[in-house]
Write a protein that holds these residues in place. Structure first.
Motif, mmCIF file in Angstrom:
data_model
loop_
_atom_site.group_PDB
_atom_site.id
_atom_site.type_symbol
_atom_site.label_atom_id
_atom_site.label_comp_id
_atom_site.label_asym_id
_atom_site.label_seq_id
_atom_site.Cartn_x
_atom_site.Cartn_y
_atom_site.Cartn_z
ATOM 1 N N GLU A 153 -1.156 -4.495 2.065
ATOM 2 C CA GLU A 153 -0.998 -4.736 0.640
ATOM 3 C C GLU A 153 -2.344 -4.994 -0.033
ATOM 4 O OE1 GLU A 153 1.625 -8.087 0.302
ATOM 5 O OE2 GLU A 153 0.032 -9.524 0.597
ATOM 6 N N VAL A 154 -2.320 -4.825 -1.354
ATOM 7 C CA VAL A 154 -3.493 -5.093 -2.181
ATOM 8 C C VAL A 154 -3.139 -6.258 -3.090
ATOM 9 C CG1 VAL A 154 -4.970 -4.193 -4.015
ATOM 10 C CG2 VAL A 154 -4.324 -2.713 -2.122
ATOM 11 N N ASP A 210 -4.044 4.922 -4.056
ATOM 12 C CA ASP A 210 -4.566 4.359 -2.822
ATOM 13 C C ASP A 210 -6.055 4.658 -2.609
ATOM 14 O OD1 ASP A 210 -3.898 7.033 -2.532
ATOM 15 O OD2 ASP A 210 -3.399 6.856 -0.417
ATOM 16 N N LYS A 234 0.827 -1.216 0.000
ATOM 17 C CA LYS A 234 0.000 0.000 0.000
ATOM 18 C C LYS A 234 0.863 1.268 0.000
ATOM 19 C CE LYS A 234 -4.340 -1.808 1.483
ATOM 20 N NZ LYS A 234 -5.435 -1.807 2.436
ATOM 21 N N ARG A 293 0.267 4.302 -2.459
ATOM 22 C CA ARG A 293 0.098 5.655 -1.927
ATOM 23 C C ARG A 293 1.034 6.624 -2.634
ATOM 24 N NH1 ARG A 293 -0.446 4.117 2.808
ATOM 25 N NH2 ARG A 293 1.739 3.946 3.345
ATOM 26 N N ASN A 344 -6.458 -9.099 0.146
ATOM 27 C CA ASN A 344 -6.060 -7.759 0.580
ATOM 28 C C ASN A 344 -5.860 -7.743 2.088
ATOM 29 O OD1 ASN A 344 -6.312 -6.944 -2.048
ATOM 30 N ND2 ASN A 344 -8.315 -6.009 -1.785
#
Length: 171
Positions: free
Chosen positions: A44-45, A20, A11, A15, A40
């Motif tokens: 983190e994604v 984000d 993330k 960002r 997710n």
């Protein structure tokens, strides 16, 4: 990305890229480029890429890896005296990549080098002086009228010198 087209992105990276917020992700899902996954977490994604053409880029990966390795080796200071810091290292890499191997000299436009290095033209003379002082650069000269930059790299034994062996770049 792994072989099954799954990707995990920190993330913090998202960002810094201003990704984000949910809007870009919804757009990518709507156009069927990716599907966010259930993996997710707070840090983190996870997503699955849906465009199979991305897999066609995989054969170039060893070339990109070799280029990145070369760039790190070329810009890594071999002695404590050598220039450190991102701008001198990037400038040294730029000069090395744009040097004629036969003569050890190079020519470019100062503004073009500044753009490639992500800096202002006014900062480059100080960086070039630093590179000349620390050893990778033997000499340099900029023409005020044309903006041309001429340089000569230090001796062929320098850690900044690129050798070409059987069509492959190595140090």
């Amino acid at each position: 990305m792994n072989a099954t087209m799954h990707v995990r992105l920190p993330k913090g990276v998202l960002r810094s890229l201003r990704l984000d917020t949910p809007d870009p992700w919804h757009t990518l899902e709507h156009t069927q480029w990716l599907r966010t996954g259930p993996g997710n977490t707070a840090n983190e994604v996870a997503a699955e890429l849906l465009d199979a053409a991305v897999l066609g880029q995989a054969p170039a990966r060893p070339d990109r890896t070799q280029a990145a390795d070369w760039a790190l080796r070329v810009t890594a200071p071999s002695t404590p005296r050598q220039a450190t810091g991102p701008l001198p290292r990037l400038a040294g890499l730029y000069l090395t990549a744009h040097t004629d191997l036969a003569t050890g000299t190079g020519l470019t436009v100062l503004d073009q080098m500044a753009r490639a290095c992500g800096t202002q033209s006014a900062q480059l003379p100080n960086v070039l002086d630093q590179l000349a002082t620390t050893g990778p650069l033997k000499s340099w000269q900029a023409c005020r009228d044309t903006g041309d930059l001429h340089w000569t790299l230090a001796g062929r034994k320098s850690s900044w010198t690129l050798l070409v062996v059987s069509d492959k770049a190595s140090l």
